[in-house]
Design an enzyme around this catalytic site. Sequence first.
Site, short mmCIF file in Angstrom:
data_model
loop_
_atom_site.label_atom_id
_atom_site.label_comp_id
_atom_site.label_asym_id
_atom_site.label_seq_id
_atom_site.Cartn_x
_atom_site.Cartn_y
_atom_site.Cartn_z
N LYS A 139 -1.73 10.07 -9.18
CA LYS A 139 -2.99 9.34 -9.11
C LYS A 139 -3.98 9.90 -8.08
CE LYS A 139 -4.40 4.77 -7.55
NZ LYS A 139 -3.81 3.56 -6.98
N TYR A 140 -3.56 10.10 -6.81
CA TYR A 140 -4.52 10.51 -5.78
C TYR A 140 -4.94 11.96 -5.95
CZ TYR A 140 -3.85 5.96 -3.72
OH TYR A 140 -3.83 4.62 -3.52
N GLU A 179 -8.14 -7.04 -12.83
CA GLU A 179 -8.22 -7.40 -11.41
C GLU A 179 -9.68 -7.38 -10.94
OE1 GLU A 179 -5.28 -5.30 -9.10
OE2 GLU A 179 -3.67 -5.89 -10.46
N GLU A 188 -10.58 2.04 -6.23
CA GLU A 188 -9.37 1.95 -7.06
C GLU A 188 -9.06 0.47 -7.28
OE1 GLU A 188 -5.72 3.29 -5.29
OE2 GLU A 188 -6.54 3.37 -3.27
N GLU A 229 -13.50 -1.96 3.85
CA GLU A 229 -12.27 -2.68 3.54
C GLU A 229 -12.38 -4.11 4.04
OE1 GLU A 229 -9.43 -2.08 1.80
OE2 GLU A 229 -8.98 -4.16 2.37
N ASP A 255 -16.22 -7.39 2.84
CA ASP A 255 -16.06 -7.48 1.39
C ASP A 255 -17.12 -6.55 0.82
OD1 ASP A 255 -16.53 -8.30 -1.37
OD2 ASP A 255 -15.35 -10.09 -0.91
N MET A 256 -16.75 -5.67 -0.10
CA MET A 256 -17.71 -4.68 -0.58
C MET A 256 -18.96 -5.33 -1.17
SD MET A 256 -15.90 -3.20 -4.05
CE MET A 256 -14.22 -3.19 -3.45
N TYR A 271 0.84 -1.19 0.00
CA TYR A 271 0.00 0.00 0.00
C TYR A 271 0.88 1.25 0.00
CZ TYR A 271 -4.13 -2.80 1.43
OH TYR A 271 -5.16 -3.67 1.50
#
Lengths: 772, 772
Positions: free
Chosen positions: A392-393, A511, A502, A450, A479-480, A383
């Site tokens: 990116k962010y 992925e 993301e 998360e 898990d979403m 991470y």
Amino acid sequence: MASVNVGSVFSAEEPPTVLYVGQHETERSEPVTADLLRRAQDRGYDILTTPITTPTFQSRVLATLESHVQQLNASPAPGTVPLPIISPFTPKDSDLIPEDSNSSLIAVTSPWTDIGSPDPLIAHVSQQVFSLEVAYAAFCGISNVLVHGPISGQRTVRFARAVLEALGLGPYVQLHILMPMTGELEQDVSADGTHLAELARPEFAELIEEGEDEGEPDLYASWEMWNTIRTISLEVPRGLPPLSLQSRWYSEPVRLLMFPRTTFLRNGKGFPVLSKQHQQFLTHLLRLRFPPWALLSDVGRIPAEKTTASTSEPATEPTPAEAATARSRQESVQGPTQHLHYMRHLQQSQPSRPPIERFGLGYQDYMQSPLQPLTDNLESITYEVFEKDPAKYEWYERAVALALTDLRATLGQGRDIIVAVAGAGRGPLVTRVLQASRKTGVSVKCFAVEKNPNAHVLLQRHNAADPLWAGQVTVVKSDMRTWPGPLKPSGEIGKADILVSELLGSFADNELSPECLDGVQHVLYPDHGVNIPQSYSAHLTPIATPRLHSDLLTRASSDISMTVSEKWEIPYVVMLHQFDNLSTIPATPEKPRTPDVQQAWSFSHPISPDILTHARHRAGGTAEPGTPNGGDGTNDHNARSCTLRFACPDRGTCHGLAGYFETVLYSSPQPSNGNNGSPQTIELSTNPVTMDDKSKDMISWFPIFFPLKTPIYVPDGSEMEVTMWRQTDDRKVWYEWVVEVYVRVDSEVGGNKRMRVGMSELHSSRRNGCLM
Amino acid sequence: MASVNVGSVFSAEEPPTVLYVGQHETERSEPVTADLLRRAQDRGYDILTTPITTPTFQSRVLATLESHVQQLNASPAPGTVPLPIISPFTPKDSDLIPEDSNSSLIAVTSPWTDIGSPDPLIAHVSQQVFSLEVAYAAFCGISNVLVHGPISGQRTVRFARAVLEALGLGPYVQLHILMPMTGELEQDVSADGTHLAELARPEFAELIEEGEDEGEPDLYASWEMWNTIRTISLEVPRGLPPLSLQSRWYSEPVRLLMFPRTTFLRNGKGFPVLSKQHQQFLTHLLRLRFPPWALLSDVGRIPAEKTTASTSEPATEPTPAEAATARSRQESVQGPTQHLHYMRHLQQSQPSRPPIERFGLGYQDYMQSPLQPLTDNLESITYEVFEKDPAKYEWYERAVALALTDLRATLGQGRDIIVAVAGAGRGPLVTRVLQASRKTGVSVKCFAVEKNPNAHVLLQRHNAADPLWAGQVTVVKSDMRTWPGPLKPSGEIGKADILVSELLGSFADNELSPECLDGVQHVLYPDHGVNIPQSYSAHLTPIATPRLHSDLLTRASSDISMTVSEKWEIPYVVMLHQFDNLSTIPATPEKPRTPDVQQAWSFSHPISPDILTHARHRAGGTAEPGTPNGGDGTNDHNARSCTLRFACPDRGTCHGLAGYFETVLYSSPQPSNGNNGSPQTIELSTNPVTMDDKSKDMISWFPIFFPLKTPIYVPDGSEMEVTMWRQTDDRKVWYEWVVEVYVRVDSEVGGNKRMRVGMSELHSSRRNGCLM
């Protein structure tokens, strides 16, 4: 989700450039002894070349050959004169002796031989000379041998076969085949001597390659010869060939760069320098994981005695009068090591690398299997690496800010905007959401979801300790796909206005972003809910990459549970470096030459609720009366396929497909002047054609590489047709790919015809697909 | 030395021809039940085809598709309508049920589907139908499924991918793809129904293959589709394509031959017959090791009740009046099984095979490693097999007779002619020498030299017992290379006038005849000595042979000491059967179409004594002062190489090279009228172009096959360039080969250009070379 499994940490410090420089003379005036080597190294050279045999030896071989030809002419019948034999070396034939210092020498085989000759007599004599030389160099402990490449217009397969034979003579010897970048070698390899090739008898002339002297000069002929041979040293000419051909050579394992004196220009002061183009080509090659050595050819002899002041030479600026004299007496005034000093100067003044190259130092052309994000939990260091991405962010924050502004306008001031971060990791997106809220003044209620229990600990810690978070974030361990949705103060399950994630991989959907976002879509307001990213697409282009191909050839499978053949049927995440694009769009005055990167397919979110309902009905092959049903197929709607055609101007060998992605994080429906003129569409891209415009300096993703089991030859002016599938079943997602090559020819009977000349196998990563 | 290691013995009896015949109807009028099958088998059929699904099912699929298209048209946004799903079969959808007799059925998938459609909707629906059907047929215990090939002009890779997917549905199911030999299928596969292909939406039309409608009709397009797919059933059209294309199909694993009614002609009596060309094509295919089945399509329905007289039908000759009536009311008068009876008639009247095929029955396309004649001793049965050759020894006798007559003229009547047979085996050549002596009246003294101690026993026995030998033969146990020479009555070592041997392999020199004859040459008179054979040459041509390629792919290495890769790098002795020549010389009024078989190289004996002396000096790398010398190289003079170019008119895939030999046993220097007008040059040949002229019906040698690791695609009108080497060192002899493919194209800038489009690896049998 970022794409690479690195343990290294982004480093601002760049290690110094390494460059080994050697000195070469086409005709040595003295034997290369340990003493000469010491003198050269005192001057700053790392290596010297040495001929293996002496002019005496060449005379002896020629005498043997002449006497044989006389016998042939005198002979009554064909086939009665035995072939000539070159007897073993005597001390007069070679100055080399075994010495420890020989490891710093590159031995050069006799350039006057012709091992690829169609005349069996010349080939027989040349092969004997070549074998004697390589074997003797190996015996003397020299491990690098330079061999002049085949003579232009010659049957390359015979030369290649002779070289292969020589590889057996010394298992530790590395043969470097000297090739011109295009056309003929600039330096006359034996100004005074006789080339055996000139002695070849006319009856064998029919075996000389044809097709070279018709039409324009064939730039790629030299590369094609090399392609038949496959080990190399490259002569850099004064006039560099087009960028396309430079790029082709760049993709090959070039071990030595030979710079003849004629390649150097003179600057205003009479000093030798390289053109800007040459400097760029060198810089490009010096960034390889294994950069080539440089050999300076005929740039001045090593003086007999040491000159201690030599290192200060380039700093001495001559007066204009001196420079004028210098131009008339170049050799003596410039000093024998000016070229070397210039190379050392270039070495020390190399420009620094772009961020992603600095970030990936040591990872060039290193192939990794993509992550299994739904079944593996990432470690904190992974991470951390990706949180350092400079672009990116920042772009995510802009996208969230734009969406917040738009939603506030749509929904009015009545309530907080509900933002859910799905797959929050250690929380960088949560921080950006809160910053966007503060900057736009749009108040939010933020949920961080998360599944990784370890990251979940850090999220709670952040929420308590970070002044920006300030305990206002709801942290959910789930898990979403199984998260019911944001809990309202009333205790009811609510919906989110914005869902940020993301989940993209190097090839966009590899992925399982589509599958994950389908699984969490139920938490989003169906009418006005915004998904960030809103859409993403996969892009690809065919490439030549001998390095990756040979790495795959020699590696055992990357996983012990994989069969040898399976290693060719999975995509790899890799910082592509030493490769060449086979399909390019020519440069125009406005735009440089770019690869032709085409879109394979795309995904948008949220998707139609009907499709989700339908998919749920199909799960497990359920067949209820009155509902649409079937077998496996709950993820059918996320299957894709494409057939793309790529024009390939120059011949080459395709080793696989390079894959990239683009994504629209958020595109505002408002006209662009509604937001102070700043851009209304926030995008990320790893596509080399658009990345600088859309998200320059982003480091989180390396490209993806789909290999071909058998490299496929692509002729000049041909067209590659790539058919690719994203396949799904109820458990997995995988890719399949097949490549065909077509040329247009005038058929004898009918008109212009599109003819297939090659086709790959169908490759499938099914057995190593991404688990849902 | 003959070339094959067979244990079978030449058999005059030929087993009966096997032919399975099935009946097919494009639209079945009744369900294919166990009863119908029994009735068909009573009539003489072996198998029946059956549709898997009913017209009811087709209607259901079409309704689903129509309703989906309506939804699409009514939908406000793209991507909101879920893809249609075909729900599982109901009893109305299929008449099939699991039954023991199903093993005699071939299930036919719905011909109205289009699994290769570029329209994802059509492809999705078709793939569901196809999967349901194949899986259900497999479930019912049917192991052969017939699938209609891709629709002309379609992307074949998508069809191929769909078929590969289906192979996973039933591991024991064999899929047969029905292809026309050229162009389109003759039978209209669904006269009444709707083809899904017709429903494909125009926006996907750009994905239709181009290049078909320009110039002449593309005969090979159908073969090329099949080449992408690789499992087959072939529809035989009324007008057969050219022999070249017939030959191409013949080389493929054709499992089923479909004969539509329209393929049959009517003979004078109104009975259905096949043309001579069709009969020849069928005969050709029935001689394969695994001959295809025949399916008669729409030739008449199976009657409801048994007709016991049916088998006598073809014997009943109708009167002229009856025949006239028959022509007007074909179906009923001819009876429903006339076509079947005709096929059975053809089956029983197949012509017998040529001698080498009869001899090699069961050895078609069976690959064997060549003999190691210098290190292995043959067994008696192997000798016995080859001694039965009807041509070879007869030709040797003629050659010896001619040489004896010539030598008698040269040497006068003073003494016996000394004849040595080197490698006498069990003595067949000795017998022929003695017969030649008797017939010409030239007296001889004969020596038989043999290294095999077991054969040596038989030679002595012969000499004692055989009235022709009558004890006059001197039998010597020795390797010919160490035999000093014929012992004179005086006790001195003398010389031979004629040296006879049979050391040739399938590729002439591959069993080391050159090396052996060099080693025995010292026994021959240097001035007038005659070697029989006097010379021999190796010949080759590129071939397509999917069968041998797939055999090599699936076999473990033929020897446990060999690595997997080495199996591709040795030549095999094989009775080539199911193959196609890629390079052919077109037929002329005088000559039929023949393969282009080119000479690689040749050897003559005796060779110059200087060369032998020189070779001896080199043995063991000896270097004596004053003599030519060097390292290994005593056998350098027997190395050879060639580069041959083969024009390939039609596209195909090259799997390797077929090798043959020719040899001149003896060519008389006398003018031909000096020998009663009989031929003055006695030759043997396995080269298919010359074998019938030179040595018809010889059975001792099968061809040799040099495989390619990766098959190489050869486009229309291309040129293959084969480079081959016979390599030698002091211990071994081996071959190396590499193949390149070129096409001529008009380059955009310059003129006509020869462009390489493919190249094989360099193959080498060094590790499995023939030991000296």
